[in-house]
Scaffold this active site. Sequence first.
Site, PDB file in Angstrom:
ATOM      1  N   HIS A 263       0.850  -1.197   0.000  1.00 34.88           N
ATOM      2  CA  HIS A 263       0.000   0.000   0.000  1.00 34.88           C
ATOM      3  C   HIS A 263       0.876   1.234   0.000  1.00 34.88           C
ATOM      4  O   HIS A 263       1.924   1.247   0.642  1.00 34.88           O
ATOM      5  CB  HIS A 263      -0.936   0.026   1.218  1.00 34.88           C
ATOM      6  CG  HIS A 263      -2.083   0.957   1.034  1.00 34.88           C
ATOM      7  ND1 HIS A 263      -1.997   2.297   1.351  1.00 34.88           N
ATOM      8  CD2 HIS A 263      -3.322   0.756   0.538  1.00 34.88           C
ATOM      9  CE1 HIS A 263      -3.149   2.878   1.056  1.00 34.88           C
ATOM     10  NE2 HIS A 263      -3.972   1.965   0.567  1.00 34.88           N
ATOM     11  N   ASP A 314      -8.005  -5.145  -0.359  1.00 30.03           N
ATOM     12  CA  ASP A 314      -8.531  -6.041  -1.394  1.00 30.03           C
ATOM     13  C   ASP A 314      -8.145  -7.494  -1.187  1.00 30.03           C
ATOM     14  O   ASP A 314      -8.615  -8.366  -1.919  1.00 30.03           O
ATOM     15  CB  ASP A 314      -8.051  -5.581  -2.786  1.00 30.03           C
ATOM     16  CG  ASP A 314      -8.669  -4.260  -3.169  1.00 30.03           C
ATOM     17  OD1 ASP A 314      -9.775  -3.972  -2.673  1.00 30.03           O
ATOM     18  OD2 ASP A 314      -8.049  -3.507  -3.943  1.00 30.03           O
TER      19      ASP A 314
HETATM   20  N1  ACO Z   1       4.056  -7.417  -4.963  1.00 30.98           N
HETATM   21  C1  ACO Z   1       5.377  -7.423  -5.106  1.00 30.98           C
HETATM   22  N2  ACO Z   1       6.171  -6.371  -4.807  1.00 30.98           N
HETATM   23  C2  ACO Z   1       5.562  -5.266  -4.356  1.00 30.98           C
HETATM   24  C3  ACO Z   1       4.191  -5.175  -4.188  1.00 30.98           C
HETATM   25  C4  ACO Z   1       3.414  -6.307  -4.519  1.00 30.98           C
HETATM   26  N3  ACO Z   1       2.082  -6.292  -4.386  1.00 30.98           N
HETATM   27  N4  ACO Z   1       3.856  -3.958  -3.732  1.00 30.98           N
HETATM   28  C5  ACO Z   1       4.994  -3.285  -3.611  1.00 30.98           C
HETATM   29  N5  ACO Z   1       6.037  -4.069  -3.979  1.00 30.98           N
HETATM   30  C6  ACO Z   1       7.428  -3.716  -3.984  1.00 30.98           C
HETATM   31  C7  ACO Z   1       7.808  -3.081  -5.314  1.00 30.98           C
HETATM   32  O1  ACO Z   1       8.263  -4.041  -6.251  1.00 30.98           O
HETATM   33  C8  ACO Z   1       8.871  -2.113  -4.898  1.00 30.98           C
HETATM   34  O2  ACO Z   1      10.068  -2.833  -4.696  1.00 30.98           O
HETATM   35  P1  ACO Z   1      11.475  -2.197  -5.137  1.00 30.98           P
HETATM   36  O3  ACO Z   1      11.613  -0.950  -4.324  1.00 30.98           O
HETATM   37  O4  ACO Z   1      12.431  -3.272  -4.811  1.00 30.98           O
HETATM   38  O5  ACO Z   1      11.327  -1.931  -6.602  1.00 30.98           O
HETATM   39  C9  ACO Z   1       8.420  -1.647  -3.530  1.00 30.98           C
HETATM   40  O6  ACO Z   1       7.627  -2.701  -3.000  1.00 30.98           O
HETATM   41  C10 ACO Z   1       7.613  -0.365  -3.591  1.00 30.98           C
HETATM   42  O7  ACO Z   1       6.533  -0.588  -4.500  1.00 30.98           O
HETATM   43  P2  ACO Z   1       5.845   0.546  -5.356  1.00 30.98           P
HETATM   44  O8  ACO Z   1       5.125  -0.085  -6.499  1.00 30.98           O
HETATM   45  O9  ACO Z   1       6.819   1.637  -5.673  1.00 30.98           O
HETATM   46  O10 ACO Z   1       4.840   1.094  -4.301  1.00 30.98           O
HETATM   47  P3  ACO Z   1       3.655   2.063  -4.606  1.00 30.98           P
HETATM   48  O11 ACO Z   1       3.385   2.833  -3.387  1.00 30.98           O
HETATM   49  O12 ACO Z   1       3.910   2.849  -5.851  1.00 30.98           O
HETATM   50  O13 ACO Z   1       2.443   1.077  -4.959  1.00 30.98           O
HETATM   51  C11 ACO Z   1       0.682  -0.405  -4.763  1.00 30.98           C
HETATM   52  C12 ACO Z   1       1.474   0.723  -4.083  1.00 30.98           C
HETATM   53  C13 ACO Z   1       0.282   0.021  -6.158  1.00 30.98           C
HETATM   54  C14 ACO Z   1      -0.589  -0.656  -3.973  1.00 30.98           C
HETATM   55  C15 ACO Z   1       1.568  -1.665  -4.809  1.00 30.98           C
HETATM   56  O14 ACO Z   1       1.848  -2.105  -3.510  1.00 30.98           O
HETATM   57  C16 ACO Z   1       0.921  -2.777  -5.626  1.00 30.98           C
HETATM   58  O15 ACO Z   1       1.081  -2.810  -6.852  1.00 30.98           O
HETATM   59  N6  ACO Z   1       0.165  -3.701  -4.975  1.00 30.98           N
HETATM   60  C17 ACO Z   1      -0.553  -4.716  -5.698  1.00 30.98           C
HETATM   61  C18 ACO Z   1      -1.832  -4.165  -6.235  1.00 30.98           C
HETATM   62  C19 ACO Z   1      -2.837  -3.928  -5.163  1.00 30.98           C
HETATM   63  O16 ACO Z   1      -3.048  -4.775  -4.305  1.00 30.98           O
HETATM   64  N7  ACO Z   1      -3.528  -2.775  -5.235  1.00 30.98           N
HETATM   65  C20 ACO Z   1      -4.608  -2.430  -4.303  1.00 30.98           C
HETATM   66  C21 ACO Z   1      -4.222  -1.282  -3.448  1.00 30.98           C
HETATM   67  S1  ACO Z   1      -5.503  -0.897  -2.291  1.00 30.98           S
HETATM   68  C22 ACO Z   1      -6.713  -0.160  -3.204  1.00 30.98           C
HETATM   69  O17 ACO Z   1      -6.450   0.580  -4.075  1.00 30.98           O
HETATM   70  C23 ACO Z   1      -8.145  -0.430  -2.985  1.00 30.98           C
END
Ligand code: ACO
Length: 377
Positions: A263, A314
């Site tokens: 998140h 979610d």
């Molecule tokens: N799976 C694997 N790795 C992840 C995940 C994940 N779900 N979430 C974050 N990471 C990792 C990234 O690869 C990144 O690693 P790095 O720094 O080594 O490259 C680090 O954690 C930071 O991730 P970002 O994508 O930069 O984080 P951001 O804040 O931009 O994204 C998000 C947040 C989009 C929710 C992300 O965690 C994600 O894609 N999760 C999966 C999708 C999801 O569940 N979305 C629902 C969110 S809640 C809602 O909207 C209702």
Amino acid sequence: MDKEGSQLIRGLEGVVAAETQLCDLDGAHGRLAYRGYDIDELARLATFEEVAYLLWYGELPKSAQLDALTVALTAAREIPKELVQALRLMPRDGDPMRVLQAAVAILGMSDPDTTDNSHAANVRKAVRLTAQLATAICAHHRIRGGLEPVAPATGLGHAANFLYMLTGARPGAAAVKAFDASLTLYAEHELNASTFTTRAIVSTQSDMHSAVAGGVGALKGPLHGGAGEAVMRTLLEIGEVANVDAFTQRALAEKRRLMGFGHRVYKAGDPRAAILRGMAEQACRESGQFKWYEMAVQLHDRVGRAKGLIPNVDFYSAPLFYSLGIPVDLFTPVIAAGRIAGWTANIVEQHDDNRLIRPRADYVGPKRRPFVPLNGR
Ligand code: ACO
């Protein structure tokens, strides 16, 4: 990089872009409250109608106020016959979120307050759209299955009526409570991507229906509301509890993005996920499909230990919705049916104290160069 004194912040992380009285999101401590009321208490003790009232009017309703809102929501449930006709014309295998986006736009064409952005008109539209959105989702689902839409039932609350319109059967009390609490948990969440979208749209003095159609488009993406559906597809792919370890190892080795984890704001834990976990456990047990809950718990544990990622809202809503009998591709529309309360409350707030939302971009393209006519390229 600098642009006239400001700094590029990718994804607007940590940027504060609005003042709000709606949602107090404390990411560091994993806490969430709507207008000062803790989400846990609202989910356990209030109905979605009470929560919507709180968001739209500023206070929890007294009994007569709740009755008046219930009457207004119930009266607004029917959707225009033009929309039903349009739903019949849409492709049967179409993504329900695309259909919902179109449905909201169509509802905007017949709403008596469509272009009136006053506070009173916005609240009237919020009530109508919340009621109609639920009916539109269910009507489309019935029509795409070759069935007639189920007319709304006047004696049922918002959550119960939704499940009734979806299936044609009166739902049990436990299912209604779980669904109602889910709508509350999804109702509002500060400047998430879809709510920000709705605010950006109305900041141009556009109107509520246009903004909500945009919000639906933003919610649909798998990094936002679309994640719930993706979580369930992951659980279905895993298939059995015994496969969780092998799946996790493979997914980590392939550096897969694990849906329902991570998140932008919550780092200590998403309080909604903790509540939904308990609800999923109960609903999966009662539906005789406990394995989905067990798989989710094991996946949560393995991914948490390997990557330190937290489950977001979610994650546990997926096995919950699945065991309530909600079709997987309706998970995101159901989230929209809850978030509509927050979208509309944010739209009211934005219109009441508006300034055009217009950030800047850092230009990183080619330097200025002379135009080359077509025959010289
Ligand atoms: N799976 C694997 N790795 C992840 C995940 C994940 N779900 N979430 C974050 N990471 C990792 C990234 O690869 C990144 O690693 P790095 O720094 O080594 O490259 C680090 O954690 C930071 O991730 P970002 O994508 O930069 O984080 P951001 O804040 O931009 O994204 C998000 C947040 C989009 C929710 C992300 O965690 C994600 O894609 N999760 C999966 C999708 C999801 O569940 N979305 C629902 C969110 S809640 C809602 O909207 C209702």
